[in-house]
Design an enzyme around this catalytic site. Structure first.
Site, mmCIF file in Angstrom:
data_model
loop_
_atom_site.group_PDB
_atom_site.id
_atom_site.type_symbol
_atom_site.label_atom_id
_atom_site.label_comp_id
_atom_site.label_asym_id
_atom_site.label_seq_id
_atom_site.Cartn_x
_atom_site.Cartn_y
_atom_site.Cartn_z
ATOM 1 N N ASP A 183 0.812 -1.210 0.000
ATOM 2 C CA ASP A 183 0.000 0.000 0.000
ATOM 3 C C ASP A 183 0.851 1.268 0.000
ATOM 4 O O ASP A 183 0.500 2.250 -0.658
ATOM 5 C CB ASP A 183 -0.941 0.002 1.201
ATOM 6 N N GLY A 184 1.973 1.268 0.715
ATOM 7 C CA GLY A 184 2.844 2.442 0.731
ATOM 8 C C GLY A 184 3.400 2.753 -0.645
ATOM 9 O O GLY A 184 3.451 3.913 -1.067
ATOM 10 N N ARG B 295 2.726 6.131 -2.963
ATOM 11 C CA ARG B 295 3.789 6.930 -3.581
ATOM 12 C C ARG B 295 3.589 7.012 -5.096
ATOM 13 O O ARG B 295 3.812 8.052 -5.709
ATOM 14 C CB ARG B 295 5.161 6.359 -3.232
#
Length: 110
Positions: A71-72, A76
């Site tokens: 998810d990170g 981004r």
């Protein structure tokens, strides 16, 4: 004919993400696609898929952005893609994967 371009964003430290991305890029390269890749992965991708048209990810638009990570990484990627109007497709290589649409096995079956 207009060249088709795919942006590929890869989790910065996961080797499995690079491996999955290489397989994906190799398959699409055989279909005539160009690729936009983050700077830190360009060398590895060029070595793994010789002859592919690999350019640095910058402000150039792409048809789609495929994200290999969690998810990170997807968040981004969204920071890059949203201003350009590029849709995202996330391949979950993280722990939770709320934002990812596909699992790695889904890419392998395509």
């Amino acid at each position: 004919m207009k060249q088709r371009t795919v942006a590929v964003l890869i989790h910065s430290t996961r080797e499995d993400a690079v491996g999955k991305a290489v397989s994906f890029i190799a398959a699409l390269h055989d279909m005539g696609f160009d690729f936009l890749i983050q700077d830190q992965h360009i060398g590895a991708i060029r070595r793994a898929v010789p002859g592919a048209d690999i350019r640095q990810l910058n402000g150039d638009p792409a048809e789609i952005c495929v994200v290999f990570g969690g998810d990170g990484t997807i968040l981004r990627a969204a920071e890059w893609a949203k201003p350009l109007g590029v849709p995202l497709l996330g391949v979950n290589l993280g722990h939770v994967g709320f934002l990812a649409e596909l699992e790695p096995s889904d890419i392998d079956r395509s």
